[in-house]
Design an enzyme around this catalytic site. Sequence first.
Site, mmCIF file in Angstrom:
data_model
loop_
_atom_site.group_PDB
_atom_site.id
_atom_site.type_symbol
_atom_site.label_atom_id
_atom_site.label_comp_id
_atom_site.label_asym_id
_atom_site.label_seq_id
_atom_site.Cartn_x
_atom_site.Cartn_y
_atom_site.Cartn_z
ATOM 1 N N ASP A 120 69.095 121.756 7.425
ATOM 2 C CA ASP A 120 68.586 121.860 6.062
ATOM 3 C C ASP A 120 67.187 122.487 6.117
ATOM 4 O O ASP A 120 66.999 123.531 6.732
ATOM 5 C CB ASP A 120 68.615 120.471 5.402
ATOM 6 N N HIS A 144 77.442 118.571 3.840
ATOM 7 C CA HIS A 144 76.086 119.016 4.152
ATOM 8 C C HIS A 144 75.421 118.207 5.259
ATOM 9 O O HIS A 144 74.586 118.731 5.992
ATOM 10 C CB HIS A 144 75.225 118.939 2.890
#
Length: 333
Positions: free
Chosen positions: A108, A309
């Site tokens: 991320d 994610h």
Amino acid sequence: MSALETMMPPVQYAEVNGVRLAYYEAGPKRGLPVVLCHGFPELAFSWRHQIKAMADAGRWVIVPDQRGYGLSDRPQAVEAYDIAHLTGDIAGLLDHVGAERAIVCGHDWGGIVVWQMPLRHPGRVAGVIGLNTPFMPRAPADPIEIMRRRFGEEMYIVHFQKPGEADAILARDVAGAMSSFLRKPIPGAPPASGGLAGEAPRDGGSAFALVRILEAYDPAHDPREPILSDAEMAVFVDTFRRTGFTGGINWYRNFTRNWAQSEGIADKVAVPCLMVMAEHDAVLPPSAADGMEAFVPDLEKVLIKDSGHWTQQEQPEAVNRVIIDWLDRRFPL
């Protein structure tokens, strides 16, 4: 004892680059360390499964709570969270542990940091691993303006530019926010596509309107399976209740500043690199890594199936296997 105490090495502290960073260290202190950099809204704790696996594989691993997060300092100035400071923290942490170079791995926002490390601190980086986050060359214009035009005013990165607003909404119900974030994709969902390369909804609304989604969120009606145990979730909830979210959101508030200050920095990563993609990441889908080879000549790509994610927490064994295999081949002990 909390999951933080039972699942992580003892916390240590380093005075680096004008802040006090908390970090965790494991494995034999020899060779090239692997530095693991978390994203938003996460912590060094997000890497707990990788820390153990890498240490068991004989790797020296170093994992900070990055500035603004967890047990590390949270400077007040927004400018204290620009990419120069974030990469400078990693270089300073290497100085602190006595390592000349490292392999840097980021997920991320941490991925943005580690892809910038070989551009800004080329003498300190032996290799780069991007988890979900691809290398992104410098945008042709201010990235916030590009996102505003493409995705609308309430797209979360654009919305985050408003001082204090998202911070307060997330802090109002930390348990609800973290429950909304840290879940697996709905079973049977098709592979993700589009993501930040996509477009806003045709009805004129905003894509990725995270803050509005959180305001309406009810975990009782969420069909997605939680990723974490109750004890693991408590680490995130207790931490962000104490720290708030402003430190992490301030990273986003430097997109324009980072873009302006990156003019003239070469977009070429000249070290061995691994790109690990997640099949169901809606924001950073596998297609986001298309074309990376033009900027990262020595690149391997691997797809993690059945992961959204939060890849290193959703599919820890697959992530560990891929990363350790690459390390053993490219940086043998």
